[in-house]
Write an enzyme that holds these catalytic residues in place. Structure first.
Site, mmCIF file in Angstrom:
data_model
loop_
_atom_site.group_PDB
_atom_site.id
_atom_site.type_symbol
_atom_site.label_atom_id
_atom_site.label_comp_id
_atom_site.label_asym_id
_atom_site.label_seq_id
_atom_site.Cartn_x
_atom_site.Cartn_y
_atom_site.Cartn_z
ATOM 1 N N ASN A 181 0.833 -1.202 0.000
ATOM 2 C CA ASN A 181 0.000 0.000 0.000
ATOM 3 C C ASN A 181 0.866 1.249 0.000
ATOM 4 O OD1 ASN A 181 0.907 -0.575 2.648
ATOM 5 N ND2 ASN A 181 -0.609 0.859 3.467
ATOM 6 N N CYS A 202 2.075 2.860 2.449
ATOM 7 C CA CYS A 202 3.109 2.913 3.492
ATOM 8 C C CYS A 202 3.800 1.581 3.709
ATOM 9 C CB CYS A 202 2.497 3.424 4.797
ATOM 10 S SG CYS A 202 1.691 5.032 4.640
ATOM 11 N N GLU A 249 2.982 -1.463 4.570
ATOM 12 C CA GLU A 249 2.698 -2.442 5.620
ATOM 13 C C GLU A 249 1.565 -3.396 5.268
ATOM 14 O OE1 GLU A 249 -0.256 0.797 6.767
ATOM 15 O OE2 GLU A 249 1.594 0.534 5.634
#
Length: 946
Positions: free
Chosen positions: A569, A571, A573
């Protein structure tokens, strides 16, 4: 010597000379007062503190001015003039100007004005009972009234209550008075009080709580419409709560279903005392961006906000909705767990888009490419963070069969996606947030690496979009072997996109052989190490593309039966399968680890309770959520993934007195994540018992009896080694396995550690799993600039009697580092190492221990103080060997430095390296220009996750 005697502590009094005070009293003329007033003006002009030694030359100037004023005053008295205080002060001004001290004269004029305001606000009166001076306040309707100084006193005293040993309302009172003017507006008085407290945070962190309490007063007045102190505030909250819900519904902001709750019961559960837990930055962030507004006016207080979010998440409960709403409210308002920003924004509203992240795969089809860009816009509008897999789009020069032409490749489409993210800026609340992923074998990978460069063709640059390499294990092996690497166009090797592990390696080698035989038209052979070197060079230069690993993300996926994970995604994670028909969705929230730590370690019982409630809240999001596109709804209801993470990891280490750069921290990272994983997975299975397993459960690794740590063996087997992961297990996982075998899992995935860029600010703890950035620095976000000081460090220094002005100046001078400060004990230097002072291997080792227990990934930032190509390569190679699925930003330099304009940098001898490199102007202001390895967390980009 005679002049120096005049400047002594004992004032010389000329008995024959009298002076009339403002209240009519007559006193003997005091020469010492004139000297002290002149001295204060000279000190202010020279930047000297009250206790700083006075240079002889400056003392002589002060003496000359004071003596001249005294002689003039005596001459005037001899001619029969009655001396008054104001007249004497006029003489001081005139003498300063006459002797050419113009800047000092300006200081003295400001001093006189501040004193005048103070008299006005104290209500001083003359001999006839008339106010000596008055100050009027302009009300919202334009009318004016006299300033009520007593009200200011009461409000400042209330804000400092319980903190009187550290925070002094009298100082705040005087500073507030000095900043006011005739006709000042009411809101400016509130701001002046807050700024007075803010300005003291660097010396005493507790002033952050005082500033927050002053801001609370503003919020209460704005929402509740009156001034409330003490117990009235609690009662008013409870009485007004039903009206708040009604008002929000009528204004079209709140879901009408909220009115069906037992509002009286929920109102009784409100606890306004929890507002006192806010730090200033946290409350200001909440005030600016989270509290609901109608016609530019906030309609909810912080406790209304928490209850509104809790009610919105309890709408899905079929039984005991009020019970669950109160439980949700308790964990939120006590800062035990916080939902992600989209959930906090939209829970309980008419558009409950509560999910954090969306992942989608772009097909090699013009219609689907632009459908995906349109989907990005729809998802971004409702505050979703986006991850796009672009690997299937054919490369530059590939044949377009329909027209017979040649493709321009993936780069021009990425430019369109970038501009869409800018245009659709999350509903006007935050910047649009998008990350594009490309596999390392794609023929356009070299152009992809340069998307964030500041030079080159702007039509092939995406300055607002994040980028990430989706790297197969085979590439890492080729780098280690110093082998070659072949780039392909995906239209000629379509199945590589859907393969990983040994199956990918076998097929890739097959395509390399076909290329050598001339059976593949479009390919390019490069050195794997040269490409790796370029990847790392661009990462250091621009902060992108991030390094993420395809194979461990897929091999260790709990849902390998449901499809391939093609990207992460925004970020890095969230790791979920995507396809043309399914846009993966994840719903995030984070445990405040610091709130569950005691001196003896983690409070397991409290942690288990919080996790059970948090997992229920996250699962409810899936059913309540507003889905902007059908593919997102299909995916989320079929797989029901949630991502429970943590924040406050560094705070937990401080409370346990564990340095981040230590084996103890590694072990704590391991044991704490095992506990969280244990109870999160168990909670999901318990929800499955109550609500049924997720539809795609059959065939999953859960269904096969494999837990996340069981999949390490699969990774090692697929890689053929290269798997340096600790296998220690502390808990008895039998009850978890038995529960899954019996009831299944409610959620396909349970764990992901997001950056928590904003929600950690709200709760006042360190972000996510981050080490302390600096012990003193300026943090910038969409709510402004905030001086941030390590309160744990300050308390330790106070305990040792080391916290003073000199220590503060030293921290500023050394950019928040304690390492060069000789007075600080070695033990504290180890405990308070900052991010750039911790060897990256410690961050990677801690992350590896966590990854053992996590079914998705972590937003792991890496820090390097003095980077080199060799160090970068070793660092990311270690991350791969340690089994990490992804990494996030490479931070190679500071986002900001603390203000140094009040420091004499030459007083410490040789200037620090950063100053020598940037030149003498670098110490004049906060630094926040473009930087290497720039992380945008402070700028709000990461906030789409949290």
């Amino acid at each position: 010597m005679e002049q120096l005697a005049f400047a002594g502590l004992e004032p010389l009094v000329e008995r024959r000379l009298l002076i009339r005070k403002r209240d009519g009293r007559v006193e003997p003329f005091n020469k010492g007062r004139i000297y002290r007033a002149v001295e204060s003006a000279f000190r202010a002009d020279a930047g000297l503190r009250k206790d700083d030694p006075l240079p002889l030359a400056l003392s002589e100037k002060i003496e000359a001015v004071a003596q001249a004023v005294v002689e003039t005053a005596m001459a005037l008295a001899a001619y029969g003039e009655e001396l008054e205080v104001e007249r004497i002060q006029d003489l001081v001004e005139e003498e300063l100007m006459r002797q050419g001290y113009h800047s000092v004269a300006r200081r003295y004029i400001v001093y006189r004005e501040d004193r005048r305001k103070a008299r006005a606000l104290r209500g001083d009166r003359d001999i006839y009972g008339r106010p000596i001076a008055t100050l009027h306040v302009t009300l919202a309707d334009g009318t004016q009234r006299l300033l009520d100084a007593d009200r200011l006193r009461r409000e400042l005293m209330r804000a400092c209550r319980g903190l009187e040993d550290r925070c002094f309302w009298q100082d705040l009172f005087q500073e507030t008075l000095s900043s006011l003017y005739e006709g000042v507006r009411e809101e400016e008085i509130e701001t002046a009080m807050i700024l007075a407290a803010r300005s003291r945070v660097e010396r005493e962190p507790a002033y952050s709580l005082v500033a927050a309490r002053l801001l609370l007063g503003r919020i209460y007045r704005e929402v509740l419409g009156q001034n409330l102190l003490g117990w009235d505030l609690q009662e008013q909250h409870r009485q007004s709560f039903p009206q708040f819900i009604q008002h929000g519904v009528e204004a079209g902001r709140l879901d009408p279903q909220l009115r069906s709750f037992d509002l009286e019961r929920l109102a009784k559960a409100l606890d306004v005392s929890r507002d006192l837990s806010f730090t200033y930055m946290g409350l200001q962030t909440l005030y600016d961006r989270y509290l609901l507004q109608v016609d530019d006016r906030r309609i909810e207080t912080p406790q209304y906000f928490w209850m509104r979010v809790a009610m919105g998440l309890a709408i899905a409960e079929k039984e005991n909705r009020e019970d669950w709403a109160i439980r949700f409210y308790d964990v939120l308002s006590r800062f035990l767990f916080l939902s992600s920003t989209p959930t906090l924004f939209n829970s309980g509203t008419v558009h409950p888009q509560l999910s954090s992240c969306y992942l989608l795969t772009v097909e090699d089809d013009l219609e689907h490419i632009f459908k995906s860009i349109a989907d990005n816009a729809k998802l971004s509008k409702w505050a979703g963070g986006l991850g796009n897999d672009w690997t299937k789009v054919r490369a530059t020069g590939a044949l377009i069969r329909g027209t017979g032409g040649r493709s321009q490749g993936v780069i021009p489409f990425l430019k369109v996606a970038n501009d869409t993210a800018v245009a659709v800026n999350q509903g006007g609340k935050r910047k649009g947030a998008l990350c594009a992923y490309l596999e390392t074998w794609h023929l356009d990978i070299e152009d992809f690496l340069e998307l964030r460069r500041n030079t080159g063709d702007e039509r092939r640059r995406t300055h607002d979009m994040n980028t990430a390499n989706w790297i197969p294990d085979l590439f890492m092996k080729r780098v280690l072997e110093d082998g070659s690497w072949t780039l392909f166009s995906p239209d000629e090797v379509p199945d590589l996109h859907e393969l990983y592990g040994q199956a990918f390696e076998k097929r890739y080698v097959h395509y390399e052989k076909l290329a050598e035989e001339g059976k593949i038209r479009l390919f390019k052979k490069v050195s794997a190490r040269e490409l790796w070197r370029k990847m790392l060079t661009m990462l250091f230069e621009t902060g992108h593309p991030w390094i993420t690993f395809k194979d461990p993300s897929n091999i260790r996926s709990q849902e390998s039966h449901a499809g391939v994970i093609h990207c992460s995604n925004l970020c890095t994670e969230v790791l979920l399968p995507t396809s043309k028909d399914e846009v993966a969705v994840c719903n995030l929230g984070s445990i405040n680890l610091a709130a569950h730590v005691t001196d003896r370690g983690l409070d397991e019982e409290k942690l288990a309770s919080t996790i059970r409630i948090a997992m229920r809240m996250l699962d409810n999001v899936i059913d309540i959520n507003f889905y902007p596109i059908p593919e997102a709804r299909n995916s989320n209801l079929r797989h029901r993934p949630v991502g429970l993470g943590i924040m406050g990891f560094q705070d937990a280490l401080y409370r346990l007195r564990i340095p981040y750069a230590s084996q103890e921290a590694v072990e704590f990272s391991d044991s704490s994540m095992e506990l969280i994983s244990y109870y999160a997975i168990l909670a999901s299975s318990e929800l499955a018992r109550e609500r049924g397993p997720y539809p795609a459960f059959k065939g999953s690794k859960w269904d096969q009896g494999l837990l996340p740590f069981d999949t390490i063996d699969l990774l090692e087997k697929e890689r053929g080694g290269w798997c340096e992961i600790d296998r220690t297990i502390r808990l008895d996982w039998t009850p978890v396995r038995e529960s899954i075998r019996k009831y299944g899992m409610r959620n396909s995935h349970c764990l992901a550690i997001a950056p928590t860029a904003t929600i950690s600010n709200i709760t006042g703890v360190s972000q996510s799993i981050e080490p302390t950035f600096k012990n003193l620095f300026v943090k910038s976000n969409l709510s402004g600039d905030f001086t941030t000081i390590n309160a744990y460090l300050v308390e330790d220094l106070k305990r040792l009697g080391l916290w003073d002005e000199q220590m503060l100046d030293d921290l500023k001078y050394y950019d928040g580092s304690v390492q060069p400060i000789e007075r600080i004990p070695a033990e504290l230097k180890e405990l308070y190492r900052t991010a750039f002072e911790i060897e990256p291997r410690w961050l990677i080792e801690c992350a590896s221990r966590r990854q053992k227990w996590i079914d998705m990934g972590q937003s792991l930032n890496l820090y390097i103080a003095e980077p080199s190509g060799k160090l970068l390569s070793e660092m990311y190679m270690l991350a791969w060997k340690k089994g990490l699925k992804t990494t996030y930003y490479l931070r190679a330099s500071a986002a900001t430095t603390i203000e140094k304009s009040t420091l004499d940098v030459n007083a410490r001898g040789i200037a620090p390296r950063w100053l020598r490199e940037k030149g003498p102007s670098a110490n004049l202001s906060i630094q926040r220009g473009p930087r290497q390895g720039a992380c945008s967390a402070e700028d709000g980009i990461c906030e789409s996750c949290q």
